[in-house]
Design a protein around this motif. Structure first.
Motif, PDB file in Angstrom:
ATOM      1  N   LEU A   1      20.937 -10.640   0.958  1.00  0.00           N
ATOM      2  CA  LEU A   1      20.582 -10.590  -0.457  1.00  0.00           C
ATOM      3  C   LEU A   1      20.449  -9.158  -0.963  1.00  0.00           C
ATOM      4  CD1 LEU A   1      17.946 -13.478  -0.643  1.00  0.00           C
ATOM      5  CD2 LEU A   1      20.252 -13.496  -1.595  1.00  0.00           C
ATOM      6  N   THR A   2      20.068  -8.244  -0.089  1.00  0.00           N
ATOM      7  CA  THR A   2      19.927  -6.839  -0.484  1.00  0.00           C
ATOM      8  C   THR A   2      21.198  -6.025  -0.236  1.00  0.00           C
ATOM      9  OG1 THR A   2      18.920  -6.374   1.675  1.00  0.00           O
ATOM     10  CG2 THR A   2      17.432  -6.802  -0.159  1.00  0.00           C
ATOM     11  N   GLY A   3      22.235  -6.654   0.328  1.00  0.00           N
ATOM     12  CA  GLY A   3      23.507  -5.961   0.526  1.00  0.00           C
ATOM     13  C   GLY A   3      23.628  -5.200   1.821  1.00  0.00           C
ATOM     14  N   ILE A   4      22.612  -5.272   2.684  1.00  0.00           N
ATOM     15  CA  ILE A   4      22.660  -4.559   3.961  1.00  0.00           C
ATOM     16  C   ILE A   4      23.678  -5.216   4.896  1.00  0.00           C
ATOM     17  CG2 ILE A   4      21.327  -3.903   6.009  1.00  0.00           C
ATOM     18  CD1 ILE A   4      18.848  -3.813   4.173  1.00  0.00           C
ATOM     19  N   LEU A   5      23.713  -6.560   4.893  1.00  0.00           N
ATOM     20  CA  LEU A   5      24.671  -7.306   5.708  1.00  0.00           C
ATOM     21  C   LEU A   5      25.650  -8.051   4.813  1.00  0.00           C
ATOM     22  CD1 LEU A   5      22.399  -8.962   8.456  1.00  0.00           C
ATOM     23  CD2 LEU A   5      23.831  -6.926   8.695  1.00  0.00           C
ATOM     24  N   HIS A   6      26.848  -8.281   5.341  1.00  0.00           N
ATOM     25  CA  HIS A   6      27.861  -9.069   4.650  1.00  0.00           C
ATOM     26  C   HIS A   6      27.889 -10.475   5.245  1.00  0.00           C
ATOM     27  CE1 HIS A   6      30.271  -5.859   2.451  1.00  0.00           C
ATOM     28  NE2 HIS A   6      29.302  -5.202   3.062  1.00  0.00           N
ATOM     29  N   PRO A   7      27.897 -11.500   4.425  1.00  0.00           N
ATOM     30  CA  PRO A   7      28.010 -12.852   4.981  1.00  0.00           C
ATOM     31  C   PRO A   7      29.386 -13.077   5.600  1.00  0.00           C
ATOM     32  CG  PRO A   7      28.158 -12.922   2.586  1.00  0.00           C
ATOM     33  CD  PRO A   7      27.805 -11.509   2.954  1.00  0.00           C
ATOM     34  N   THR A   8      29.434 -13.872   6.655  1.00  0.00           N
ATOM     35  CA  THR A   8      30.715 -14.235   7.253  1.00  0.00           C
ATOM     36  C   THR A   8      31.507 -15.113   6.293  1.00  0.00           C
ATOM     37  OG1 THR A   8      29.672 -14.159   9.440  1.00  0.00           O
ATOM     38  CG2 THR A   8      31.793 -15.294   9.284  1.00  0.00           C
TER      39      THR A   8
ATOM     40  N   ARG B   1      19.292  -1.555  -8.088  1.00  0.00           N
ATOM     41  CA  ARG B   1      18.447  -1.155  -9.220  1.00  0.00           C
ATOM     42  C   ARG B   1      17.578  -2.309  -9.705  1.00  0.00           C
ATOM     43  NH1 ARG B   1      19.103   3.724 -11.089  1.00  0.00           N
ATOM     44  NH2 ARG B   1      17.822   3.201 -12.893  1.00  0.00           N
ATOM     45  N   GLN B   2      17.962  -3.540  -9.359  1.00  0.00           N
ATOM     46  CA  GLN B   2      17.184  -4.705  -9.759  1.00  0.00           C
ATOM     47  C   GLN B   2      16.134  -5.097  -8.723  1.00  0.00           C
ATOM     48  OE1 GLN B   2      17.629  -6.440 -12.697  1.00  0.00           O
ATOM     49  NE2 GLN B   2      19.169  -4.947 -13.312  1.00  0.00           N
ATOM     50  N   LEU B   3      16.165  -4.424  -7.561  1.00  0.00           N
ATOM     51  CA  LEU B   3      15.344  -4.867  -6.436  1.00  0.00           C
ATOM     52  C   LEU B   3      14.202  -3.913  -6.129  1.00  0.00           C
ATOM     53  CD1 LEU B   3      18.068  -5.957  -3.829  1.00  0.00           C
ATOM     54  CD2 LEU B   3      16.959  -7.347  -5.585  1.00  0.00           C
ATOM     55  N   GLY B   4      13.069  -4.494  -5.773  1.00  0.00           N
ATOM     56  CA  GLY B   4      11.989  -3.774  -5.112  1.00  0.00           C
ATOM     57  C   GLY B   4      11.752  -4.455  -3.779  1.00  0.00           C
ATOM     58  N   VAL B   5      11.551  -3.681  -2.730  1.00  0.00           N
ATOM     59  CA  VAL B   5      11.412  -4.246  -1.391  1.00  0.00           C
ATOM     60  C   VAL B   5      10.199  -3.627  -0.711  1.00  0.00           C
ATOM     61  CG1 VAL B   5      12.517  -4.644   0.839  1.00  0.00           C
ATOM     62  CG2 VAL B   5      13.911  -4.545  -1.233  1.00  0.00           C
ATOM     63  N   VAL B   6       9.346  -4.473  -0.127  1.00  0.00           N
ATOM     64  CA  VAL B   6       8.177  -4.003   0.623  1.00  0.00           C
ATOM     65  C   VAL B   6       8.148  -4.721   1.968  1.00  0.00           C
ATOM     66  CG1 VAL B   6       5.665  -3.855   0.724  1.00  0.00           C
ATOM     67  CG2 VAL B   6       6.847  -3.516  -1.457  1.00  0.00           C
ATOM     68  N   PHE B   7       8.165  -3.942   3.038  1.00  0.00           N
ATOM     69  CA  PHE B   7       8.046  -4.485   4.384  1.00  0.00           C
ATOM     70  C   PHE B   7       6.685  -4.096   4.941  1.00  0.00           C
ATOM     71  CE2 PHE B   7      12.645  -3.930   3.847  1.00  0.00           C
ATOM     72  CZ  PHE B   7      13.086  -5.206   4.172  1.00  0.00           C
ATOM     73  N   GLY B   8       5.895  -5.105   5.316  1.00  0.00           N
ATOM     74  CA  GLY B   8       4.540  -4.841   5.760  1.00  0.00           C
ATOM     75  C   GLY B   8       4.452  -3.980   6.998  1.00  0.00           C
ATOM     76  N   GLN B   9       5.484  -4.003   7.847  1.00  0.00           N
ATOM     77  CA  GLN B   9       5.430  -3.248   9.091  1.00  0.00           C
ATOM     78  C   GLN B   9       6.243  -1.960   9.031  1.00  0.00           C
ATOM     79  OE1 GLN B   9       5.382  -5.778  12.746  1.00  0.00           O
ATOM     80  NE2 GLN B   9       5.995  -7.423  11.368  1.00  0.00           N
ATOM     81  N   ARG B  10       6.877  -1.693   7.876  1.00  0.00           N
ATOM     82  CA  ARG B  10       7.622  -0.448   7.699  1.00  0.00           C
ATOM     83  C   ARG B  10       7.314   0.087   6.310  1.00  0.00           C
ATOM     84  NH1 ARG B  10      11.192  -3.959   9.960  1.00  0.00           N
ATOM     85  NH2 ARG B  10      12.276  -4.355   7.999  1.00  0.00           N
TER      86      ARG B  10
ATOM     87  N   GLY C   1       0.285   1.819  -1.901  1.00  0.00           N
ATOM     88  CA  GLY C   1       1.295   2.821  -2.234  1.00  0.00           C
ATOM     89  C   GLY C   1       2.702   2.273  -2.160  1.00  0.00           C
ATOM     90  N   ASP C   2       2.982   1.459  -1.151  1.00  0.00           N
ATOM     91  CA  ASP C   2       4.306   0.856  -1.011  1.00  0.00           C
ATOM     92  C   ASP C   2       4.614  -0.089  -2.173  1.00  0.00           C
ATOM     93  OD1 ASP C   2       6.000   1.581   1.246  1.00  0.00           O
ATOM     94  OD2 ASP C   2       4.316   0.997   2.513  1.00  0.00           O
ATOM     95  N   LEU C   3       3.621  -0.885  -2.576  1.00  0.00           N
ATOM     96  CA  LEU C   3       3.823  -1.799  -3.697  1.00  0.00           C
ATOM     97  C   LEU C   3       4.082  -1.036  -4.993  1.00  0.00           C
ATOM     98  CD1 LEU C   3       1.067  -4.410  -2.849  1.00  0.00           C
ATOM     99  CD2 LEU C   3       3.500  -4.898  -3.015  1.00  0.00           C
ATOM    100  N   ALA C   4       3.323   0.021  -5.203  1.00  0.00           N
ATOM    101  CA  ALA C   4       3.534   0.834  -6.398  1.00  0.00           C
ATOM    102  C   ALA C   4       4.920   1.472  -6.380  1.00  0.00           C
ATOM    103  CB  ALA C   4       2.455   1.911  -6.487  1.00  0.00           C
ATOM    104  N   ALA C   5       5.322   1.996  -5.225  1.00  0.00           N
ATOM    105  CA  ALA C   5       6.643   2.623  -5.101  1.00  0.00           C
ATOM    106  C   ALA C   5       7.756   1.625  -5.388  1.00  0.00           C
ATOM    107  CB  ALA C   5       6.802   3.214  -3.697  1.00  0.00           C
ATOM    108  N   ALA C   6       7.575   0.394  -4.941  1.00  0.00           N
ATOM    109  CA  ALA C   6       8.607  -0.628  -5.133  1.00  0.00           C
ATOM    110  C   ALA C   6       8.764  -1.013  -6.599  1.00  0.00           C
ATOM    111  CB  ALA C   6       8.270  -1.864  -4.299  1.00  0.00           C
ATOM    112  N   MET C   7       7.711  -0.816  -7.416  1.00  0.00           N
ATOM    113  CA  MET C   7       7.752  -1.248  -8.815  1.00  0.00           C
ATOM    114  C   MET C   7       8.005  -0.105  -9.791  1.00  0.00           C
ATOM    115  SD  MET C   7       7.431  -4.506  -8.727  1.00  0.00           S
ATOM    116  CE  MET C   7       7.243  -4.791 -10.486  1.00  0.00           C
TER     117      MET C   7
END
Length: 328
Positions: free
Chosen positions: A68-75, A95-104, A163-169
């Motif tokens: 969904l974020t374009g990192i991988l291509h579907p088969t 530009r439409q996405l904000g992403v937050v990973f709790g462990q990164r 901080g991560d949530l703020a950065a994502a928005m």
């Protein structure tokens, strides 16, 4: 806002054999195996939804998010985000996405938090008015002003997540992907994060996809669940309907002043499942009998001094979903 149609993602893995001879054989004549991380999933998420995307480890959640974020291509299959293919029009989608990973973290370890925000302003080319407006909003909702001059490496886990949530928005995304956003946080920090998610959804109409193993997050935030297991969608629907279907029973716990005769304990629409001293636990189907009706009937024949009604345990429900979708 988000659409997946018959999406498949296949990986080729090499089976390694043990020992020196096995390693040499794997090097020159590798035994390959085709594995489907995602196996024909389809779903559609409308603008403004908060959707829990759940599944056990290895179910295919992260693979889906990466597509969904374009990192991988579907088969094979079709993936659309905000009307675009993340693989073909990645810049437009990002530009439409904000992403937050709790462990990164996406924050820069050696910079002050405010310097990280300034850097992201330049990366996303955010105009000054929008940036200042979003910073003010983050101050109101997350209290960013109290930590904005602190180096990221000195932030606590809860502060870093804020901080991560703020950065994502900061760039005003219309879609927010959250992967375990409350992992490792204390009770107060978790509630702050949940309040933020609700506020962004309410005031900005942000579409939110939440992957988590914390079922308190699911209960408090999600109106809809998509459950995936072994690369397939096994459940998709409103949380209330899934609970009614997967966990249709409620429990009524009564505490009595004394134990009456056996006949008084009987009710035709409820099952007495536990007796512990002067405490009785009844199970009843909530679509056939209301709690008030059962309480009214039993209180006329039992010396009730205290009572409580327990809702279905969502953890048991999710566990049953995982178990029922295991292939034979």
């Amino acid at each position: 806002m988000i659409e997946c149609i018959d999406v498949v993602k296949e990986y080729t893995i090499i089976k390694k054999k043990s020992g020196l001879s096995g390693s040499i054989q794997s090097l020159f004549r590798p035994e390959k195996k085709l594995v489907r991380g995602v196996d024909g999933i389809s779903f559609r998420i409308e603008p403004g939804e908060i959707v829990g995307y759940l599944g056990p480890n290895g179910a295919g959640k992260s693979t889906t998010i990466k597509m969904l974020t374009g990192i991988l291509h579907p088969t094979s299959g079709t993936v659309k985000v905000a009307g675009h293919s993340p693989q073909v029009n990645r810049k437009a989608v990002v530009r439409q996405l904000g992403v937050v990973f709790g462990q990164r973290t996406q924050l820069y370890w050696d910079l002050r938090l405010g310097e990280t925000f300034e850097l992201l302003k330049r990366i996303y080319r955010i105009d000054t008015d929008t940036f200042d407006t979003n910073i003010r909003l983050m101050n109101e909702v997350l209290g960013i002003d109290r930590i904005i001059n602190t180096p990221v490496r000195q932030l606590s886990l809860g502060e870093r997540m804020r901080g991560d949530l703020a950065a994502a928005m900061l760039h005003s995304p219309s879609i927010l992907f959250l992967d375990e956003p409350t992992i490792g946080l204390d009770v107060e920090a978790k509630q702050n994060i949940r309040d933020f998610i609700r506020e962004m959804n309410r005031t900005r109409g942000t579409t939110i996809i939440l992957t988590t193993h914390d079922l308190d997050d699911v209960e408090q935030l999600c109106n809809r669940l998509i459950v995936i297991n072994h690369g397939k969608v096994v459940e998709d629907g409103p949380l209330s309907e899934l609970i009614l279907r997967m966990a249709p029973y409620r429990l009524l716990v009564l505490e009595l002043s004394h134990m009456p005769n056996e006949a008084a304990l009987y009710h035709p629409a409820a099952e007495l499942i536990k007796r512990e001293g002067h405490k009785l636990t009844y199970r009843f189907h909530k679509s056939k009998l209301s709690a008030s009706e059962l309480i009214g009937a039993l209180s006329t024949q039992l010396p009730v001094i205290d009572l409580s009604v327990k809702e279905p345990d969502i953890e048991d429900m999710i566990r049953e979903m995982y178990r029922s979708s295991v292939p034979v």
